[in-house]
Enzyme design. Sequence first.
Site, PDB file in Angstrom:
ATOM      1  N   ASN A  15       0.843  -1.204   0.000  1.00 42.04           N
ATOM      2  CA  ASN A  15       0.000   0.000   0.000  1.00 42.04           C
ATOM      3  C   ASN A  15       0.874   1.248   0.000  1.00 42.04           C
ATOM      4  OD1 ASN A  15       0.469   0.911   2.827  1.00 42.04           O
ATOM      5  ND2 ASN A  15      -0.446  -1.090   3.290  1.00 42.04           N
ATOM      6  N   LYS A  42     -11.591  -2.721  18.305  1.00 42.53           N
ATOM      7  CA  LYS A  42     -10.213  -3.164  18.567  1.00 42.53           C
ATOM      8  C   LYS A  42      -9.823  -2.983  20.028  1.00 42.53           C
ATOM      9  CE  LYS A  42      -8.776  -2.556  13.801  1.00 42.53           C
ATOM     10  NZ  LYS A  42      -7.628  -2.784  12.939  1.00 42.53           N
TER      11      LYS A  42
HETATM   12  N1  CTP Z   1      -3.954  -2.653  12.299  1.00 43.68           N
HETATM   13  C1  CTP Z   1      -3.140  -3.616  12.858  1.00 43.68           C
HETATM   14  N2  CTP Z   1      -3.116  -4.872  12.323  1.00 43.68           N
HETATM   15  C2  CTP Z   1      -3.867  -5.159  11.250  1.00 43.68           C
HETATM   16  C3  CTP Z   1      -4.684  -4.172  10.664  1.00 43.68           C
HETATM   17  C4  CTP Z   1      -4.704  -2.911  11.204  1.00 43.68           C
HETATM   18  O1  CTP Z   1      -2.457  -3.344  13.845  1.00 43.68           O
HETATM   19  N3  CTP Z   1      -3.813  -6.387  10.744  1.00 43.68           N
HETATM   20  C5  CTP Z   1      -3.998  -1.317  12.940  1.00 43.68           C
HETATM   21  C6  CTP Z   1      -3.403  -0.200  12.138  1.00 43.68           C
HETATM   22  O2  CTP Z   1      -2.023  -0.041  12.424  1.00 43.68           O
HETATM   23  C7  CTP Z   1      -4.218   0.981  12.637  1.00 43.68           C
HETATM   24  C8  CTP Z   1      -5.576   0.392  12.940  1.00 43.68           C
HETATM   25  O3  CTP Z   1      -5.350  -1.014  13.101  1.00 43.68           O
HETATM   26  O4  CTP Z   1      -3.720   1.460  13.856  1.00 43.68           O
HETATM   27  C9  CTP Z   1      -6.614   0.584  11.885  1.00 43.68           C
HETATM   28  O5  CTP Z   1      -6.139   0.205  10.638  1.00 43.68           O
HETATM   29  P1  CTP Z   1      -7.081   0.248   9.371  1.00 43.68           P
HETATM   30  O6  CTP Z   1      -6.358  -0.310   8.208  1.00 43.68           O
HETATM   31  O7  CTP Z   1      -7.677   1.621   9.239  1.00 43.68           O
HETATM   32  O8  CTP Z   1      -8.259  -0.682   9.876  1.00 43.68           O
HETATM   33  P2  CTP Z   1      -8.700  -2.101   9.454  1.00 43.68           P
HETATM   34  O9  CTP Z   1      -8.459  -3.052  10.542  1.00 43.68           O
HETATM   35  O10 CTP Z   1      -8.114  -2.431   8.133  1.00 43.68           O
HETATM   36  O11 CTP Z   1     -10.284  -1.921   9.345  1.00 43.68           O
HETATM   37  P3  CTP Z   1     -11.157  -1.564   8.045  1.00 43.68           P
HETATM   38  O12 CTP Z   1     -10.863  -2.636   7.076  1.00 43.68           O
HETATM   39  O13 CTP Z   1     -12.549  -1.588   8.603  1.00 43.68           O
HETATM   40  O14 CTP Z   1     -10.770  -0.218   7.619  1.00 43.68           O
END
Ligand code: CTP
Length: 479
Positions: free
Chosen positions: A285, A417
Amino acid sequence: MSNFHTIFEAAIQQLGGREAVQKLLSVGASALSNYRQRAQIPAAKRAKLEEALAAKGWHLDLEGLQLTPLSQARQQRILLLITGGIAAYKALDLSRRLMDRGYQIRGVMTRSAMEFITPLSLSALTGEKVYSDLFSLTDEAEMGHIRLARDADLVLVAPATANFIAKMAHGLADDLASTICLATDCPVMIAPAMNPNMWAHPATRANLDILIKRGAGLIAPEDGDTACGEIGTGRLADPQVIISAIDARLARHSAGADSPLQGKHILITSGPTFEPIDPVRYVGNHSSGKQGHALAAACARKGAKVTLVTGPVHLADPDQVEVIKIQTAKQMYDACMAQLPVDCAICAAAVADWHVVNGGQQKIKKTAKGTPQLALAENPDILASLSQHENRPSLVIGFAAETENLAEYARAKRARKKCDWIVANQVGGTGEAGVFGQDSNHVTIIDGDGMQDWPRASKKEIADKLVQKIEAWFHDHKR
Ligand code: CTP
């Protein structure tokens, strides 16, 4: 005489030589020669150079062609709150001596202080307007009380009466000076002056204990004859004693030595993760890691032990930070769990939600069978795992990058979370609003108390502000 060449060379020396600077700026040797020849550095590289120098205590001013220690780069500002005791007259001499010492003084007087000295005499000495009214329309238009409180490096209450100390201890804000004490986020020092019995009274002692526990610095009064004719402790400390205490406090503050983050272990994730499809391709990404790295640098400047777990980024490792470089979400998860217990975790990484389960051990070739169908499986959620771990950090902070419904999604993410705060930002727009890779950010903080929208600022400024909020949290949750 200084020219660009000598300043640039001096900066390179301070940063550990040419190779270190090339690595910091992610450029080759020829780029450094070009900058020197053209006497110009591209804005983004220059910002990086300035930030790295600031972390080492130097201020780079390329327009003024100066590289100066930060302490000399600008005058430090003291907001002098004068409260109403007979020792108020001594504040005039004190302010002059502080100015001789190189401090910039802005004065605030309580109504009762004005019974002893006039704002005019203080203003004549400091060359600055003296403030006294909480509800002055002109003052609020020129400089609101909040800005007055924040625009200082240190708030000094001298002389501090028993009454004013009591108001500070109990959070009263019924005039400008006491409101400033509540609103400020810089170090506060108190130099009391009062009758010896009032000084010795258990109420005054208890009030001072509260303030000292909250981090205020006490410049204790001296023994001797007091204005009321009694002998005992209660005379305002000697100006030289006050000045030395201020010098020491500001030096400690700028070195992060009085930060509650001193010695705390902070785990930070940053950058993207790359999920391999085969040995040459991956799913990734756009995260640049700038915000996570800026946070790591800001926490380290406050004396925290910082472990930065980062995906692939084009950034120099922040100074004084342990950096663990990983590629995949699973590796990031393992590296983070291995660090527990920690005091605080900040998950700023854009972790891939899925990994490819049917990728190739060898490069996948085009075949007559058609386009490969990639199968994905969910990655472990690091933020959620840290928040629900038996060794949960005391403070867990997540980020939420959203393309729509920012507040609603971010609030739901915090609940799902189980982290303490979410730093939410809108992504996916064009230009600055895109956030990924940009140097600035516009964030909304969602914590247990509600939502705070912070104005757009550089990622470094956002990092510094978030670290201040973390410091305040650790200050309030001292164990
Ligand atoms: N995060 C994490 N581990 C993952 C996914 C996300 O620690 N496998 C953490 C990111 O570092 C951030 C937060 O979760 O602090 C939110 O990440 P985001 O990508 O916005 O959320 P998602 O879990 O992907 O949720 P969604 O798909 O609903 O946006």
